[in-house]
Design a protein around this motif. Structure first.
Motif, short mmCIF file in Angstrom:
data_model
loop_
_atom_site.label_atom_id
_atom_site.label_comp_id
_atom_site.label_asym_id
_atom_site.label_seq_id
_atom_site.Cartn_x
_atom_site.Cartn_y
_atom_site.Cartn_z
N ALA A 255 25.12 44.03 15.36
CA ALA A 255 23.86 43.05 15.27
C ALA A 255 22.90 43.60 16.36
N ALA A 256 23.72 43.96 17.38
CA ALA A 256 22.59 44.41 18.71
C ALA A 256 22.00 45.94 18.61
N VAL A 257 22.92 46.67 18.03
CA VAL A 257 22.55 48.08 17.83
C VAL A 257 21.72 48.63 16.65
N SER A 258 21.91 47.69 15.48
CA SER A 258 21.26 48.09 14.29
C SER A 258 21.15 46.57 13.61
N PRO A 259 19.82 45.90 14.00
CA PRO A 259 19.32 44.66 13.52
C PRO A 259 18.99 44.87 11.99
N GLU A 260 18.33 45.86 11.76
CA GLU A 260 18.35 46.21 10.35
C GLU A 260 19.28 46.06 9.26
N ALA A 261 20.37 46.81 9.92
CA ALA A 261 21.77 46.92 9.13
C ALA A 261 22.30 45.48 8.92
N LYS A 262 22.26 44.85 10.08
CA LYS A 262 22.66 43.39 10.03
C LYS A 262 21.96 42.40 9.13
N GLU A 263 20.70 42.56 9.09
CA GLU A 263 19.95 41.80 8.09
C GLU A 263 20.27 42.28 6.77
N ALA A 264 20.35 43.56 6.28
CA ALA A 264 20.64 43.88 4.99
C ALA A 264 21.96 43.53 4.59
N PHE A 265 22.81 43.36 5.46
CA PHE A 265 24.29 43.06 5.11
C PHE A 265 24.55 41.50 5.05
N GLU A 266 23.75 40.87 5.59
CA GLU A 266 24.10 39.53 5.79
C GLU A 266 24.39 38.48 4.45
N PRO A 267 23.44 38.85 3.47
CA PRO A 267 23.81 37.82 2.08
C PRO A 267 24.93 38.63 1.69
N LEU A 268 25.16 39.78 1.64
CA LEU A 268 26.69 40.37 0.91
C LEU A 268 27.66 40.06 1.82
N GLY A 269 27.57 40.03 3.21
CA GLY A 269 28.74 39.65 4.21
C GLY A 269 29.11 38.21 4.19
N GLU A 270 28.16 37.37 4.06
CA GLU A 270 28.51 36.05 3.95
C GLU A 270 29.08 35.80 2.58
N ALA A 271 28.86 36.19 1.25
CA ALA A 271 29.25 36.11 0.13
C ALA A 271 30.95 36.48 0.29
N LEU A 272 31.19 37.72 0.77
CA LEU A 272 32.57 38.09 0.87
C LEU A 272 33.27 37.67 1.83
N ALA A 273 32.62 36.89 2.79
CA ALA A 273 33.44 35.75 3.70
C ALA A 273 33.97 34.75 2.98
N GLU A 274 33.06 34.09 2.22
CA GLU A 274 33.22 33.09 1.44
C GLU A 274 34.41 33.23 0.38
N LEU A 275 34.20 34.25 -0.21
CA LEU A 275 35.42 34.57 -1.21
C LEU A 275 36.58 34.56 -0.63
N ALA A 276 36.79 35.54 0.64
CA ALA A 276 38.15 35.66 1.31
C ALA A 276 38.43 34.32 1.73
N LYS A 277 37.73 33.36 2.25
CA LYS A 277 38.13 32.33 2.53
C LYS A 277 38.75 31.33 1.56
N PHE A 278 37.98 31.28 0.43
CA PHE A 278 38.30 30.29 -0.74
C PHE A 278 39.65 30.90 -1.32
N ALA A 279 39.95 32.12 -1.26
CA ALA A 279 41.27 33.15 -1.82
C ALA A 279 42.40 32.47 -1.01
N ALA A 280 42.17 32.41 0.50
CA ALA A 280 43.12 31.99 1.46
C ALA A 280 43.40 30.58 1.44
N LEU A 281 42.65 29.74 1.25
CA LEU A 281 42.57 28.31 1.02
C LEU A 281 43.40 28.27 -0.09
N LEU A 282 43.10 28.70 -1.42
CA LEU A 282 43.95 28.65 -2.51
C LEU A 282 45.46 28.91 -2.36
N VAL A 283 45.72 30.00 -1.74
CA VAL A 283 46.97 30.37 -1.55
C VAL A 283 47.63 29.54 -0.41
#
Length: 417
Positions: A255-283
């Protein structure tokens, strides 16, 4: 395939109820936890998962890594330079106090030996970024409080791991066969490698993008941080570097060295993190059988309640004495000390270690995590609304100066419900 189908059904139900959950105490996290429990051997018997199943440790590990990587991107070094004292107090005083208090309760109330009691305290001392993000991700919550919870939950997992491993080695013969001295050197190396990889890999990736002949077209830009995270995860596990410290530091550096990459990744990253969290909760929910809860004595349940409603709150409130946080901010920070996937991973290490009281310790840890998930994921909406009162009556707070105008109530983002 049964587990995949169950996950799909649970994901559909959670998505359909997410709007309701965002306005009430209904928790989508609890839905996945309950779903896993219902389809396990304890109830419908559709899936068969035990604590030593590889899928348990893998999903918890992935979920924790993904959330730490995305949460690290929310850290602002500029803000942290001016507001480092509160996270430092929470990590340097609050966490050791919670560790010690939990060890005392486990020893004198549950009756485990001293080494195992301190081991339980170390496993349950770190807070979990997955459920703390329920408050961290809400813009109506003051920035200094969000910064405190984000940094604390992101860093304390890496700090707790060395203590957990050393206490496992001290508790008795283990499957690893390492001595305490060898473990200490190995742990220090793992932490150092994790921090080094977490800083260097994002810097290298950011430097490559600046080459004239290189660069990603707009639709592929979110894949650059994703690739960085995947490389980091694989490298950490190949070299036994600490993946959690690496993930959080990599997210912050990215986020510090590449704010534009962080901004582009944020929607995808949040979605992937949510999916990983939900899968782990189920297990993890599949491990919560009636037999597990039946194995815990009433003294164990008393220790669980104390861990959630007294030990964490008291420890953090003591550490924050004399700070400039408002009373309600201190109380919120004290309450949001959820136990989650870090404690799951460390609890599994305890169970698989072969120490004499491993099963008793794991049962206490697992029940505490389950109670914490339900308690903390069901209280974020009411607590966030306490901070939103000022916005409703038109009185700005300090957070407005940092993050801009508050979002409309209908557009509130709820990362974890």
């Amino acid at each position: 395939m049964v587990l995949v189908a169950v996950f799909g059904v649970a994901l559909l139900v959670a998505a359909l109820l997410s709007g309701l959950a965002a306005r009430t105490v209904l928790s989508t996290s609890f839905l996945f936890l309950l779903g896993g429990a219902l389809v396990s051997d304890g109830f419908l018997g559709l899936i068969h998962i035990t604590p030593d199943s590889e899928i348990v440790s893998v999903t918890a590990d992935l979920a924790l890594f993904a959330v730490l990587f995305t949460d690290g991107q929310h850290v602002s070094f500029a803000k942290l330079r001016t507001n480092w004292r509160n996270p430092a107090r929470a990590l340097g005083l609050g966490m050791p106090l919670a560790f010690a208090f939990m060890a005392l309760v486990t020893r004198y109330l549950v009756g485990l030996d001293w080494t195992t009691s301190f081991l339980v305290g170390a496993v349950l001392a770190p807070t979990d970024p997955v459920f703390a993000s329920a408050i961290v991700g809400r813009k109506e919550v003051p920035a200094k409080l969000r910064e405190l919870l984000n940094v604390e939950s992101g860093v304390n997992d890496g700090l707790a791991l060395p203590v957990v491993l050393l206490l496992i080695a001290a508790a008795g013969p283990t499957a690893t066969g390492h001595t305490g001295e060898a473990s200490l050197g190995r742990i220090a190396l793992e932490l150092a490698l994790g921090l080094a990889f977490g800083v260097l890999i994002p810097l290298v990736a950011g430097g490559l993008v600046r080459f004239r002949l290189l660069g990603a077209e707009p639709k592929l830009q979110p894949l650059l941080p994703l690739a960085t995270g995947i490389i980091l995860y694989g490298l950490c596990h190949l070299t036994h570097a600490n993946p959690y410290l690496a993930a959080f530091s990599a997210g912050a550096v990215l986020a510090a060295v590449s704010p534009e990459a962080k901004e582009a990744f944020e929607p995808l990253g949040e979605a992937l993190a949510e999916l990983a969290k939900f899968a782990a909760l189920l297990v993890f929910g599949a491990l919560l059988t009636p037999a597990l809860f039946g194995d815990l004595s009433w003294q164990g349940y008393a220790a669980v309640v104390l861990a959630i409603v007294l030990i964490r709150p008291a420890s953090l409130l003591i550490s924050l004495v004399g700070t400039r946080l408002e009373r309600r901010e201190k109380l919120t920070a004290a309450w949001f000390g959820p136990k989650g996937f870090a404690s799951v991973v460390y609890g599994l290490l305890v169970l698989q270690s072969g120490i004499p009281q491993a099963e008793q310790a794991y049962t206490l840890i697992a029940v505490c995590i389950a109670f914490s998930i339900v308690a903390h994921s069901s209280t974020d909406v009411p607590i966030a609304r306490v901070f939103d009162v000022e916005d409703l009556v038109g009185i700005p707070d300090d957070d407005d100066q940092v993050d801009g105008a508050p979002e409309a109530l209908g557009q509130e983002r709820k990362t974890t419900v």
